[in-house]
Scaffold this active site. Structure first.
Site, PDB file in Angstrom:
ATOM      1  N   HIS A   1       0.836  -1.203   0.000  1.00 49.54           N
ATOM      2  CA  HIS A   1       0.000   0.000   0.000  1.00 49.54           C
ATOM      3  C   HIS A   1       0.875   1.259   0.000  1.00 49.54           C
ATOM      4  O   HIS A   1       0.758   2.113  -0.879  1.00 49.54           O
ATOM      5  CB  HIS A   1      -0.952   0.002   1.193  1.00 49.54           C
ATOM      6  N   GLU A   2       1.752   1.352   0.987  1.00 46.33           N
ATOM      7  CA  GLU A   2       2.563   2.575   1.097  1.00 46.33           C
ATOM      8  C   GLU A   2       3.485   2.728  -0.115  1.00 46.33           C
ATOM      9  O   GLU A   2       3.695   3.831  -0.615  1.00 46.33           O
ATOM     10  CB  GLU A   2       3.367   2.584   2.400  1.00 46.33           C
TER      11      GLU A   2
ATOM     12  N   HIS B   1       1.865   4.304  -3.089  1.00 48.16           N
ATOM     13  CA  HIS B   1       1.702   5.762  -3.026  1.00 48.16           C
ATOM     14  C   HIS B   1       2.822   6.478  -3.778  1.00 48.16           C
ATOM     15  O   HIS B   1       2.689   7.663  -4.099  1.00 48.16           O
ATOM     16  CB  HIS B   1       1.671   6.238  -1.573  1.00 48.16           C
TER      17      HIS B   1
ATOM     18  N   GLU C   1      -5.660   7.760  -2.266  1.00 45.27           N
ATOM     19  CA  GLU C   1      -5.934   6.571  -1.435  1.00 45.27           C
ATOM     20  C   GLU C   1      -6.666   5.492  -2.238  1.00 45.27           C
ATOM     21  O   GLU C   1      -6.397   4.304  -2.085  1.00 45.27           O
ATOM     22  CB  GLU C   1      -6.736   6.947  -0.192  1.00 45.27           C
TER      23      GLU C   1
ATOM     24  N   TYR D   1     -10.829   5.540   0.286  1.00 48.75           N
ATOM     25  CA  TYR D   1     -10.124   4.292  -0.036  1.00 48.75           C
ATOM     26  C   TYR D   1     -10.987   3.365  -0.891  1.00 48.75           C
ATOM     27  O   TYR D   1     -10.558   2.877  -1.935  1.00 48.75           O
ATOM     28  CB  TYR D   1      -9.738   3.545   1.248  1.00 48.75           C
TER      29      TYR D   1
HETATM   30 ZN   LIG Z   1      -2.728   5.310   1.772  1.00 55.42          ZN
END
Ligand SMILES: [Zn+2]
Length: 613
Positions: free
Chosen positions: A353-354, A357, A376, A438
């Site tokens: 996830h990170e 980004h 997100e 999200y």
């Molecule tokens: Zn995030």
């Protein structure tokens, strides 16, 4: 950041319109010298900032963010947390009470500006907690540059949210959003969002940061370490060059939104090269709870290969996964994540996830406070896409995002959904923010894949990257590409999905079996019109899909990885029912159904399928 649950008060806004006229973006170049007092958790800073105004507007003021001023009792962040009650973000609360309210005086965050000058002239400034307004001595004309110099000192706050000292895993300093940072200026004006816990926005900038700190510390950062042979942790042959027990770490970074770092005495540093890049650094405390970090290398290698192939190439030379902060948060060329993980899948979920980004936040730098669903949501989509391949589910799923579609279906039953168009900080309810940003952001792409076909979605994501990498795209820019690639009008979908909380609900109303054929009546019970993929499975297990385009798209998908189509006449969005006759008798049919791929976020699935008995 990963999904979090914070409750915020209601604030109605209208939809913002984005970029108009020729595109431009501001640029900045920071040079900073930082002297850390590790015993007292304070530092002194000097900054030289070259700022280039590429906009067509003459600027008379500039704004800086002073994020750490949020970490004190009765700050706006504290007021917000207190107003959230027990449904707020648990990281900011203890026993339902804001942790900010009880920060000891000597651990309150602070960024105290001593002075700021423009081209040598002292400037007047006003500070409203986390936002500093600076009145310029000379206006900055279009296409011209100016140089700011400033000095400040700072207190590293008690670790409450993201930044701070002594996080719960014992990382001494998480240094994020830690320096006076110039705000973004673009077509939407100055991005002067108060810091109350959510997202960020900034111009792309180059950094040269010298950090002087006690020699026993190891630093992890998003950037290039220019003197690994003079500091601890990075080079086995390093000769530590201490001056009065301190060493200076020299970091640089180019074209990132922010420079973040963390420091701890117990860090170890591991690194490896992903073929075609980047070089990945793992900076963490090596102990029983972080054992699974040792398994991360092969997964991360595959991760970057998958991400580069589908979403565009990661452009920076390095990326660092650093243990720190309070969950997971993305910064330029690095992330701060908690280090303790149950298993490699749990750790990789957070890293995936990170790491994603870097695409949807850093390289494609949308305005996060204004359109949190873009960073997100798209990041969650990339995370779902990659995790499904790194850890294939035991049973094959109808699609990689089916869990998110199901989560959305269950969530809307609670009746607290808020439109995704709302400003990130102004959602009524933390769970509503999470779903709006999200989940609906992720499902925005899943729905587009369903509407235009997966190949068109992949091509849209590719062109979006090609045209907007290292820029500040808006939702209109993305939609523009999606429409161009697919040849479809998609404004209706964008409007319904982002600006409203209306839902999709199609159903099979009636099936009539005749001697030579079967006639099925479909009904639109929902408020959001969609094209309908209606399929039959014959008794000899053949699947045939009848694609019913919705008239507003003005065309139909040619193909889709979910199977071949027979294209039917349009279903006008105003029309309630639609009948379709298939040349099969009752005995030749086994199942009839709407969207076997289960991508369409139909809120009531029970009436979508009929078993022929
Ligand atoms: Zn995030």
């Amino acid at each position: 950041m990963k999904r979090s649950f914070v409750i915020l008060f209601a604030f109605i806004i209208s939809q913002f319109q984005a970029q108009q006229g020729p595109y431009y973006q501001q640029s900045a170049k920071y040079k900073m010298d930082i002297d850390v007092n590790a015993e007292k958790f304070t530092y002194e800073g000097k900054q030289t900032l070259d700022y280039k105004n590429n906009s067509p507007d003459e600027l008379n003021v500039v704004y800086f963010h002073l994020y750490w001023n949020a970490f004190k009792p009765n700050s706006m962040m504290d007021q917000r947390v207190a107003g959230q009650g027990k449904n707020g973000d648990s990281r900011l609360q203890k026993d339902g009470i804001s942790r900010l309210a009880s920060i000891p005086k000597d651990q309150e965050g602070a960024q105290n500006i001593h002075w700021i000058k423009q081209n040598g002239k002292t400037l007047k400034f006003e500070i409203q907690e986390t936002v500093m307004k600076v009145y310029l001595a000379e206006s900055i004309k279009p296409n011209s540059s100016t140089t700011f110099t400033l000095e400040w000192d700072a207190v590293i706050p008690q670790q409450i949210r993201r930044s701070g000292r002594n996080n719960r895993e014992g990382v001494d300093m998480t240094m994020t959003q830690w320096y006076p940072k110039i705000a973004e200026y673009d077509y939407d004006g100055w991005a002067t969002f108060d810091y109350i816990g959510r997202e960020f926005h900034a111009p792309f900038a180059d950094f040269e940061v010298n950090i002087k700190i006690n020699k026993d510390y190891i630093i992890g950062a998003g950037g290039i370490l220019e003197n690994p042979t003079e500091v601890k942790g990075y080079d086995p042959n390093a000769k530590i060059k201490a001056d009065k027990n301190k060493v200076t770490w020299k970091w640089t970074a180019k074209n990132i939104l922010d420079f973040a770092w963390a420091a701890d005495k117990d860090y170890i540093v591991k690194s490896f090269d992903v073929p075609q890049g980047p070089k990945v650094f793992l900076v963490y405390q090596n102990n029983d709870k972080t054992k699974v970090w040792e398994e991360a290398q092969s997964y991360l290698t595959k991760y970057y290969q998958l991400m580069n192939a589908r979403f565009g190439k990661y452009v920076y030379p390095t990326y660092a996964f650093i243990q720190g902060g309070d969950g997971g948060m993305e910064y330029g060329m690095c992330t701060m994540i908690l280090g303790e993980a149950q298993d490699i899948e749990g750790l990789m979920g957070l890293m995936a996830h990170e790491g994603a980004h870097s695409w949807y936040q850093q390289m494609l730098a949308t305005n996060e406070p204004m359109r949190p669903w873009m960073d997100e949501g798209f990041t969650s989509y990339a995370e779902g896409y990659v995790m499904n391949q790194l850890f294939p589910p035991a049973q094959e799923l109808p699609n990689s995002f089916v869990n998110s579609v199901n989560a959305y279906r269950n969530f809307i039953k609670r009746g607290i959904e808020e439109p995704a168009v709302w400003l990130g900080d102004h959602h009524d309810n933390g769970t509503s923010y999470t779903y709006a940003s999200y989940v609906k952001g992720e499902l925005y792409l899943v729905q587009l894949g369903y509407i235009m076909g997966e190949q068109n979605l992949t091509e849209t994501l590719k062109q979006y990257y090609d045209q907007w990498v290292l820029k500040h795209p808006s939702d209109r820019d993305f939609l523009h590409i999606a429409q161009k690639v697919s040849g479809m009008d998609l404004k209706w979908f964008h409007h319904y999905w982002i600006n409203t909380t209306k839902t999709i609900d199609y159903a099979i109303k009636e099936v009539k079996y005749d001697a030579k054929s079967t006639t099925i009546t479909l009904v639109n019970n929902g408020q959001v019109p969609m094209p309908v993929d209606f399929s039959i499975i014959t008794s000899d297990k053949k699947m045939i899909t009848y694609q019913i385009p919705m008239n507003m798209t003005h065309t139909w998908k040619e193909k889709d990885e979910y199977g071949e189509f027979k294209t039917m006449p349009y279903w006008p969005w105003t029309q309630k029912e639609y009948s379709i006759t298939v040349p099969y008798t009752k005995s030749q049919l086994s199942v009839l159904g709407i969207d076997f791929s289960e991508r369409m976020a139909d809120v009531n699935m029970k009436d979508n399928f009929v078993e022929v008995k």
